[in-house]
Structure formats: structure tokens, C-alpha cells
Design an enzyme around this catalytic site. Structure first.
Site, mmCIF file in Angstrom:
data_model
loop_
_atom_site.group_PDB
_atom_site.id
_atom_site.type_symbol
_atom_site.label_atom_id
_atom_site.label_comp_id
_atom_site.label_asym_id
_atom_site.label_seq_id
_atom_site.Cartn_x
_atom_site.Cartn_y
_atom_site.Cartn_z
ATOM 1 N N TYR A 21 -9.422 11.130 0.418
ATOM 2 C CA TYR A 21 -8.889 11.203 -1.199
ATOM 3 C C TYR A 21 -9.838 11.711 -2.275
ATOM 4 O O TYR A 21 -9.414 11.636 -3.195
ATOM 5 C CB TYR A 21 -8.736 9.346 -1.287
ATOM 6 C CG TYR A 21 -7.863 9.051 -0.191
ATOM 7 C CD1 TYR A 21 -6.665 9.655 -0.123
ATOM 8 C CD2 TYR A 21 -8.398 8.177 0.846
ATOM 9 C CE1 TYR A 21 -5.776 9.103 1.137
ATOM 10 C CE2 TYR A 21 -7.585 8.046 1.999
ATOM 11 C CZ TYR A 21 -6.261 8.400 2.090
ATOM 12 O OH TYR A 21 -5.668 8.088 3.366
ATOM 13 N N GLY A 71 -0.842 1.249 5.305
ATOM 14 C CA GLY A 71 -1.978 2.050 4.901
ATOM 15 C C GLY A 71 -1.550 3.509 4.381
ATOM 16 O O GLY A 71 -2.239 4.481 5.158
ATOM 17 N N HIS A 113 -1.980 4.777 10.808
ATOM 18 C CA HIS A 113 -1.944 3.331 10.566
ATOM 19 C C HIS A 113 -0.534 2.733 10.922
ATOM 20 O O HIS A 113 -0.128 1.635 11.298
ATOM 21 C CB HIS A 113 -2.302 2.838 9.178
ATOM 22 C CG HIS A 113 -3.777 3.139 8.917
ATOM 23 N ND1 HIS A 113 -4.765 2.539 9.595
ATOM 24 C CD2 HIS A 113 -4.179 3.912 7.891
ATOM 25 C CE1 HIS A 113 -5.666 2.904 8.933
ATOM 26 N NE2 HIS A 113 -5.417 3.561 8.092
ATOM 27 N N ASP A 157 -11.729 9.450 11.183
ATOM 28 C CA ASP A 157 -11.257 9.088 9.697
ATOM 29 C C ASP A 157 -12.072 7.769 9.531
ATOM 30 O O ASP A 157 -12.467 7.078 10.413
ATOM 31 C CB ASP A 157 -9.683 8.757 9.791
ATOM 32 C CG ASP A 157 -9.089 8.329 8.588
ATOM 33 O OD1 ASP A 157 -8.479 9.164 8.059
ATOM 34 O OD2 ASP A 157 -9.217 7.204 8.209
ATOM 35 N N ASP A 200 -11.922 11.227 4.788
ATOM 36 C CA ASP A 200 -12.394 9.825 3.794
ATOM 37 C C ASP A 200 -13.689 9.419 4.472
ATOM 38 O O ASP A 200 -14.252 8.392 3.879
ATOM 39 C CB ASP A 200 -11.264 9.115 3.612
ATOM 40 C CG ASP A 200 -10.811 8.480 4.965
ATOM 41 O OD1 ASP A 200 -10.883 8.845 6.200
ATOM 42 O OD2 ASP A 200 -9.718 7.838 4.943
ATOM 43 N N ASP A 253 0.818 -1.175 -0.038
ATOM 44 C CA ASP A 253 -0.019 0.032 0.238
ATOM 45 C C ASP A 253 0.709 1.009 0.087
ATOM 46 O O ASP A 253 0.426 2.216 -0.585
ATOM 47 C CB ASP A 253 -0.850 0.069 1.331
ATOM 48 C CG ASP A 253 -1.875 -1.067 1.149
ATOM 49 O OD1 ASP A 253 -2.627 -1.347 0.360
ATOM 50 O OD2 ASP A 253 -2.401 -1.443 2.211
ATOM 51 N N HIS A 310 -11.089 4.946 8.523
ATOM 52 C CA HIS A 310 -10.388 3.926 8.738
ATOM 53 C C HIS A 310 -9.989 3.849 10.333
ATOM 54 O O HIS A 310 -9.835 4.947 10.980
ATOM 55 C CB HIS A 310 -9.135 3.893 8.016
ATOM 56 C CG HIS A 310 -9.350 3.755 6.594
ATOM 57 N ND1 HIS A 310 -9.326 4.952 5.779
ATOM 58 C CD2 HIS A 310 -9.492 2.805 5.652
ATOM 59 C CE1 HIS A 310 -9.446 4.586 4.319
ATOM 60 N NE2 HIS A 310 -9.683 3.341 4.553
HETATM 61 ZN ZN LIG Z 1 -8.676 6.786 6.250
#
Ligand SMILES: [Zn+2]
Length: 315
Positions: A296, A135, A127, A164, A252, A85, A166
Site C-alpha cells: 500500500y 480483505g 484472502h 505478503d 506490504d 473491508d 498477511h
Molecule cells: Zn497483504
């Protein structure tokens, strides 16, 4: 100008981004900076230039072997820093160290009384683990800031709040057994999105049991779902009375992000920043450091992050 709020902007952190059409491209800084200026926010805050973190500062969170590995890959610019990634590029060490430096500089400005609240757009790389990239995240600026708030400033409780899409796994697992980190994370359910962690029953281990709050949301969750979950974050922080609030405000989680499935609007990010500012004031210190995180869709990150800066600016 409101001297209580600072924003860190500059070429050094703009360079943190991956080439060849990678979603985390180097154009994210410019997308934010243009909207920030268009809204006249550059005249309402103190602007700080990012300085790189030193090797020793990186070691406050990361292992020496990992920091050396990034430095080596940064010279060649080949290969990946994780399993696929997070690509290496020439200068990735310097760019990643600048992100950590920017977050540290903002934290130091707050602790030194030069401002109360701050925002760093290219930061919140949640991450990265102590010994590896993950990530799109090379060095975990959140982790370095938390460690140094404990070691340099003797704080006893630091909050880390993350909206976020994630889960902030790099921060969560590094401090899972540390009761000094008051953690709250609203994210897309790990059954549907990377990194797959952050279930509601992950509440901290050992002495830290109960200091961590994970609030997974189903794909498609919108502002109504956010409004139902968010008060639990505020209650969790109120109960633990943190002396400093870190806020990873990844964009995101907003509708039409190309790699996630949440459907918040930028109002969610603005509300979170406003309420964390109010909470920090109620706690008597006023300290909030917001870090851009993911995002993104460029229009989304520009709107969400400027809403965060506006939230930090409330009187
Ligand atoms: Zn994220």
C-alpha cells in the site's frame, strides 16, 4: 528481450481498486508500470494484455451463489462485499474477473510453452474464500489458477509461496486438506495483524499433513529475519517437488507500509523470485508465476515488483 518471461499489464486489471482513499486504490497498477518502464523492463519481457475470466472459470474455485452475489452488487455499486473491508463499486465484477483472467492467461502461457515465467501486478488476491470476499480480495485468482492447473493440465503438485505481510488464508483454508497444494507462507504473526491466522502449527490436515508451512514473523522483522526463514521455504518445496510454482509477492511486507509492521526491503522480494526461478529450473520445468499481492506504499510496491521481474529474468 527474454522470451521466457511475460508480464501482464493493461487497463482491465488497473481498474481493480477501491475508491475514496481506500489503501487498495486503482493507482497501484500505474505506480508499478512507471517504474517497470523507467527500468527498461518493458523491453526485456513479453507483454500480455489481460482477458477477463469467464463465469465458468470463476466457478472452478468459487461457489455460484457468491459469484452471482458479486455480479448483483457490481450492478448497483452499493454496500460492501464483506463485513467492511471490501466495498462494492460499479463494475467490480468485471474488474475482479479481469484479475482472475490475467493470472489464468499467464498460467496458460506458461503451460502452453509460450513463456516459462510470468508476473501479474494486480493479482494474488489471497484472502477471498470460495464463498465470500475478504480483505480487499473479491475473487481468489490464486485459487482459480490452482484448481485449473489440476483439472485442465492434470498436474499433481502445485506450490503456493506467499511473502505478503498477511497470511494467505483464502488459499490455505481452501486447500488445507489437499496434499497436492504445497504451501509456504512467510507473514506477520497473526496475533498482531489481519487475518490472525497462519500459526506455525498449522501444517495441513489429514492426508495433507506436512504439505503446509507457515512461518509467522514478529512485528519489525527485517531482511535478517527473512534470510533466516527463507531457506526453510526452499527446503519445503525441494522436498515436495512441485510441478508449478505460484509466488504471491505482496509488497506490504516492506518497511513503511501504512497498514503492516514488517520491515523487509525489496531485496527480499528479488531474492525470493531469483531463488524460486533457480529452484524451478532445478526441478526441470522452470515454471514460476508471480502475482503482485498487497502493498500500500506505492514506492515500495514499484521497487519490490520490479525486483521480482528482474529475479524472474535471471538466466
Ligand atoms: Zn497483504
Amino acid at each position: 528481450m527474454n522470451p521466457e518471461v511475460a508480464v501482464v499489464l493493461g487497463e482491465r486489471i488497473a481498474r481493480y481498486g477501491f475508491p475514496d482513499g481506500h489503501p487498495f486504490g486503482p493507482d497501484r497498477h500505474g505506480a508499478f508500470a512507471r517504474e517497470f518502464e523507467a527500468r527498461g523492463l518493458d523491453r526485456r519481457v513479453q507483454l500480455l494484455e489481460p482477458k477477463p475470466a469467464t463465469y465458468d472459470e470463476l466457478l472452478a474455485f468459487h461457489t455460484p451463489a457468491y459469484v452471482d452475489f458479486v455480479r448483483e452488487r457490481s450492478r448497483s455499486g452499493y454496500g460492501f462485499l464483506d463485513s467492511g473491508d471490501t466495498p462494492a463499486f460499479r463494475g467490480v465484477y468485471e474488474a475482479a474477473a479481469a484479475v482472475v483472467g490475467a493470472s489464468l492467461q499467464a498460467a496458460e502461457a506458461i503451460m502452453g510453452g509460450r513463456c516459462k515465467r510470468a508476473f501479474v501486478p494486480i493479482a494474488g488476491l489471497h484472502h477471498a474464500a470460495r464463498d465470500r470476499a475478504a480483505g480487499f480480495c473479491v475473487f481468489n485468482d490464486c485459487g482459480v489458477v490452482i484448481e485449473l492447473l489440476f483439472r485442465r493440465h492434470g498436474l499433481e503438485r502445485v506450490a503456493y509461496v506467499d511473502i505478503d505481510a498477511h497470511h494467505g488464508d483464502g488459499v490455505f483454508y481452501a486447500f488445507e486438506e489437499d496434499p497436492r497444494v504445497i504451501f509456504a507462507d512467510v507473514h506477520e504473526d497473526g496475533r498482531y495483524l489481519y487475518p490472525g491466522t497462519g500459526a506455525a502449527d498449522e501444517t495441513g490436515r489429514g492426508k495433507a499433513e506436512g504439505t503446509k508451512l507457515n512461518l509467522p514473523m514478529p512485528p519489525g522483522a527485517d531482511d535478517t529475519a527473512f534470510a533466516a526463514a527463507w531457506p526453510r521455504v526452499i527446503e519445503h518445496l525441494e522436498r515436495h517437488e512441485p510441478q508449478f510454482i505460484l509466488f504471491q509477492c505482496g509488497a506490504d511486507s516492506i518497511e513503511d507500509d501504512p497498514i503492516t509492521h514488517l520491515r523487509f526491503s525489496p531485496q527480499a522480494h528479488g531474492r525470493a523470485a531469483r531463488e524460486l526461478t533457480q529452484l524451478a529450473k532445478r526441478l526441470g520445468h522452470g515454471r514460476v508465476l508471480a502475482l503482485g499481492g498487497g502493498g500500500y506504499n506505492r514506492a515500495n510496491l514499484a521497487r519490490a515488483w520490479t525486483a521480482v521481474v528482474e529475479g524472474l529474468l535471471i538466466e
